[in-house]
Design a protein around this motif. Structure first.
Motif, PDB file in Angstrom:
ATOM      1  N   GLN A   1       0.846  -1.188   0.000  1.00 56.71           N
ATOM      2  CA  GLN A   1       0.000   0.000   0.000  1.00 56.71           C
ATOM      3  C   GLN A   1       0.883   1.239   0.000  1.00 56.71           C
ATOM      4  OE1 GLN A   1      -3.185  -0.181  -0.221  1.00 56.71           O
ATOM      5  NE2 GLN A   1      -4.036   1.799   0.395  1.00 56.71           N
ATOM      6  N   VAL A   2       0.682   2.097  -0.985  1.00 57.07           N
ATOM      7  CA  VAL A   2       1.464   3.331  -1.115  1.00 57.07           C
ATOM      8  C   VAL A   2       0.615   4.515  -0.643  1.00 57.07           C
ATOM      9  CG1 VAL A   2       2.596   4.902  -2.728  1.00 57.07           C
ATOM     10  CG2 VAL A   2       2.826   2.429  -3.020  1.00 57.07           C
ATOM     11  N   GLN A   3       1.224   5.384   0.119  1.00 62.00           N
ATOM     12  CA  GLN A   3       0.542   6.597   0.585  1.00 62.00           C
ATOM     13  C   GLN A   3       1.417   7.814   0.351  1.00 62.00           C
ATOM     14  OE1 GLN A   3      -0.384   5.662   4.752  1.00 62.00           O
ATOM     15  NE2 GLN A   3      -2.546   5.658   4.199  1.00 62.00           N
ATOM     16  N   LEU A   4       0.767   8.935   0.036  1.00 59.66           N
ATOM     17  CA  LEU A   4       1.429  10.233  -0.042  1.00 59.66           C
ATOM     18  C   LEU A   4       0.865  11.085   1.084  1.00 59.66           C
ATOM     19  CD1 LEU A   4       1.312  11.041  -3.874  1.00 59.66           C
ATOM     20  CD2 LEU A   4       3.067   9.810  -2.602  1.00 59.66           C
ATOM     21  N   VAL A  99       3.989   6.317  -9.224  1.00 62.83           N
ATOM     22  CA  VAL A  99       4.720   5.370  -8.389  1.00 62.83           C
ATOM     23  C   VAL A  99       4.616   3.966  -8.969  1.00 62.83           C
ATOM     24  CG1 VAL A  99       4.937   4.374  -6.088  1.00 62.83           C
ATOM     25  CG2 VAL A  99       4.247   6.773  -6.340  1.00 62.83           C
ATOM     26  N   THR A 100       5.742   3.283  -8.995  1.00 62.58           N
ATOM     27  CA  THR A 100       5.749   1.863  -9.306  1.00 62.58           C
ATOM     28  C   THR A 100       5.935   1.113  -7.995  1.00 62.58           C
ATOM     29  OG1 THR A 100       6.747   2.290 -11.465  1.00 62.58           O
ATOM     30  CG2 THR A 100       6.822   0.025 -10.627  1.00 62.58           C
ATOM     31  N   PRO A 101       4.866   0.506  -7.490  1.00 65.70           N
ATOM     32  CA  PRO A 101       5.018  -0.285  -6.264  1.00 65.70           C
ATOM     33  C   PRO A 101       5.798  -1.565  -6.558  1.00 65.70           C
ATOM     34  CG  PRO A 101       2.711   0.316  -6.675  1.00 65.70           C
ATOM     35  CD  PRO A 101       3.482   0.555  -7.944  1.00 65.70           C
ATOM     36  N   ARG A 102       6.335  -2.172  -5.530  1.00 62.69           N
ATOM     37  CA  ARG A 102       6.961  -3.482  -5.696  1.00 62.69           C
ATOM     38  C   ARG A 102       5.892  -4.484  -6.142  1.00 62.69           C
ATOM     39  NH1 ARG A 102      12.083  -3.325  -3.891  1.00 62.69           N
ATOM     40  NH2 ARG A 102      12.615  -1.697  -2.373  1.00 62.69           N
ATOM     41  N   ARG A 107       1.278   3.467 -11.266  1.00 63.48           N
ATOM     42  CA  ARG A 107      -0.003   4.170 -11.276  1.00 63.48           C
ATOM     43  C   ARG A 107       0.164   5.493 -10.572  1.00 63.48           C
ATOM     44  NH1 ARG A 107      -4.065   2.797  -6.472  1.00 63.48           N
ATOM     45  NH2 ARG A 107      -4.112   5.058  -6.626  1.00 63.48           N
ATOM     46  N   ALA A 108      -0.834   6.342 -10.701  1.00 64.10           N
ATOM     47  CA  ALA A 108      -0.800   7.658 -10.069  1.00 64.10           C
ATOM     48  C   ALA A 108      -1.389   7.597  -8.665  1.00 64.10           C
ATOM     49  CB  ALA A 108      -1.594   8.652 -10.902  1.00 64.10           C
ATOM     50  N   TYR A 109      -0.762   8.346  -7.770  1.00 61.05           N
ATOM     51  CA  TYR A 109      -1.242   8.453  -6.399  1.00 61.05           C
ATOM     52  C   TYR A 109      -1.403   9.924  -6.043  1.00 61.05           C
ATOM     53  CZ  TYR A 109      -0.093   3.537  -5.669  1.00 61.05           C
ATOM     54  OH  TYR A 109      -0.044   2.163  -5.752  1.00 61.05           O
ATOM     55  N   TRP A 110      -2.391  10.205  -5.203  1.00 65.22           N
ATOM     56  CA  TRP A 110      -2.657  11.546  -4.701  1.00 65.22           C
ATOM     57  C   TRP A 110      -2.522  11.571  -3.184  1.00 65.22           C
ATOM     58  CZ3 TRP A 110      -3.621  15.772  -7.743  1.00 65.22           C
ATOM     59  CH2 TRP A 110      -3.990  15.548  -9.061  1.00 65.22           C
ATOM     60  N   GLY A 111      -2.048  12.708  -2.677  1.00 66.00           N
ATOM     61  CA  GLY A 111      -2.096  12.934  -1.251  1.00 66.00           C
ATOM     62  C   GLY A 111      -3.478  13.407  -0.827  1.00 66.00           C
TER      63      GLY A 111
END
Length: 120
Positions: A1-4, A99-102, A107-111
Protein backbone atom coordinates in the motif's frame (compact mmCIF):
# COMPACT_ATOMS: atom_id res chain seq x y z
CA UNK A 1 0.00 0.00 0.00
CA UNK A 2 1.46 3.33 -1.11
CA UNK A 3 0.54 6.60 0.58
CA UNK A 4 1.43 10.23 -0.04
CA UNK A 5 1.29 12.47 3.02
CA UNK A 6 1.53 16.26 2.75
CA UNK A 7 2.46 18.72 5.45
CA UNK A 8 3.33 22.38 5.80
CA UNK A 9 0.13 24.18 4.93
CA UNK A 10 -1.35 26.95 7.03
CA UNK A 11 -2.30 30.60 7.25
CA UNK A 12 0.16 33.21 6.02
CA UNK A 13 -0.01 36.91 5.27
CA UNK A 14 0.36 38.23 1.72
CA UNK A 15 4.02 38.39 0.80
CA UNK A 16 4.89 35.59 3.18
CA UNK A 17 6.35 32.13 2.56
CA UNK A 18 5.44 28.52 3.19
CA UNK A 19 7.15 25.24 2.41
CA UNK A 20 5.04 22.21 1.61
CA UNK A 21 6.38 18.69 1.96
CA UNK A 22 5.09 15.40 0.63
CA UNK A 23 6.51 12.01 1.50
CA UNK A 24 5.65 8.73 -0.14
CA UNK A 25 5.64 5.59 1.95
CA UNK A 26 4.85 1.93 1.50
CA UNK A 27 6.13 -0.80 -0.74
CA UNK A 28 7.77 1.34 -3.42
CA UNK A 29 10.03 0.21 -6.24
CA UNK A 30 10.47 3.60 -7.90
CA UNK A 31 8.89 7.02 -8.27
CA UNK A 32 8.73 8.91 -11.53
CA UNK A 33 7.44 12.44 -11.95
CA UNK A 34 6.10 14.20 -8.88
CA UNK A 35 3.82 17.22 -8.93
CA UNK A 36 1.86 19.71 -6.89
CA UNK A 37 -1.69 20.63 -7.82
CA UNK A 38 -4.07 23.05 -6.17
CA UNK A 39 -7.80 23.51 -6.03
CA UNK A 40 -9.54 26.67 -4.90
CA UNK A 41 -13.20 26.60 -3.81
CA UNK A 42 -15.50 26.24 -6.79
CA UNK A 43 -12.63 25.78 -9.22
CA UNK A 44 -10.97 22.85 -10.94
CA UNK A 45 -7.77 21.25 -9.74
CA UNK A 46 -4.83 22.78 -11.58
CA UNK A 47 -1.18 21.85 -11.98
CA UNK A 48 1.17 24.13 -10.03
CA UNK A 49 4.56 22.53 -10.62
CA UNK A 50 6.04 19.27 -11.81
CA UNK A 51 9.47 17.72 -11.41
CA UNK A 52 10.89 14.68 -13.18
CA UNK A 53 12.97 12.06 -11.45
CA UNK A 54 16.16 13.65 -12.78
CA UNK A 55 15.15 17.11 -11.58
CA UNK A 56 13.71 18.84 -14.61
CA UNK A 57 10.87 21.10 -13.53
CA UNK A 58 8.11 23.21 -14.97
CA UNK A 59 5.62 25.63 -13.47
CA UNK A 60 2.26 27.22 -14.03
CA UNK A 61 2.66 30.76 -15.32
CA UNK A 62 0.92 32.12 -12.23
CA UNK A 63 3.66 30.86 -9.89
CA UNK A 64 6.82 31.20 -12.00
CA UNK A 65 9.51 33.09 -10.14
CA UNK A 66 7.74 32.66 -6.79
CA UNK A 67 7.47 28.90 -6.25
CA UNK A 68 10.22 26.29 -6.41
CA UNK A 69 9.66 22.55 -6.60
CA UNK A 70 12.37 20.12 -5.48
CA UNK A 71 12.67 16.47 -4.56
CA UNK A 72 14.78 14.09 -2.54
CA UNK A 73 14.76 10.70 -4.23
CA UNK A 74 16.42 9.01 -1.25
CA UNK A 75 13.52 10.10 0.95
CA UNK A 76 10.79 9.62 -1.68
CA UNK A 77 9.82 13.21 -1.03
CA UNK A 78 8.85 16.32 -2.97
CA UNK A 79 8.76 19.88 -1.71
CA UNK A 80 7.20 23.17 -2.76
CA UNK A 81 8.79 26.38 -1.55
CA UNK A 82 6.26 29.17 -1.94
CA UNK A 83 7.44 32.77 -1.67
CA UNK A 84 5.73 36.12 -2.22
CA UNK A 85 2.37 34.48 -1.57
CA UNK A 86 -0.77 36.19 -2.81
CA UNK A 87 -4.40 35.82 -1.73
CA UNK A 88 -5.11 34.10 -5.04
CA UNK A 89 -2.72 31.31 -4.02
CA UNK A 90 -5.28 30.26 -1.41
CA UNK A 91 -6.29 26.67 -2.14
CA UNK A 92 -5.97 23.08 -1.06
CA UNK A 93 -2.62 21.82 -2.35
CA UNK A 94 -2.30 18.20 -3.42
CA UNK A 95 0.78 16.09 -3.97
CA UNK A 96 0.74 13.76 -6.98
CA UNK A 97 3.24 11.08 -7.96
CA UNK A 98 3.68 8.32 -10.52
CA UNK A 99 4.72 5.37 -8.39
CA UNK A 100 5.75 1.86 -9.31
CA UNK A 101 5.02 -0.29 -6.26
CA UNK A 102 6.96 -3.48 -5.70
CA UNK A 103 5.31 -6.29 -7.67
CA UNK A 104 2.75 -4.01 -9.27
CA UNK A 105 2.31 -1.68 -12.26
CA UNK A 106 2.97 2.03 -12.20
CA UNK A 107 0.00 4.17 -11.28
CA UNK A 108 -0.80 7.66 -10.07
CA UNK A 109 -1.24 8.45 -6.40
CA UNK A 110 -2.66 11.55 -4.70
CA UNK A 111 -2.10 12.93 -1.25
CA UNK A 112 -4.96 13.98 1.00
CA UNK A 113 -4.34 17.70 0.49
CA UNK A 114 -3.15 20.51 2.72
CA UNK A 115 -4.85 23.88 3.07
CA UNK A 116 -2.93 27.05 2.25
CA UNK A 117 -4.64 30.31 3.13
CA UNK A 118 -3.10 33.67 2.25
CA UNK A 119 -4.86 36.47 4.08
CA UNK A 120 -4.16 39.50 6.20
Amino acid sequence: QVQLVESGGGLVQPGGSLRLSCAASGSIFSIGAMSWYRQAPGKQRDLVARISRDGNSNYADSVKGRFTISRDNAKNAVYLQMNSLKPEDTAVYYCYALVTPRFADQRAYWGQGTQVTVSS
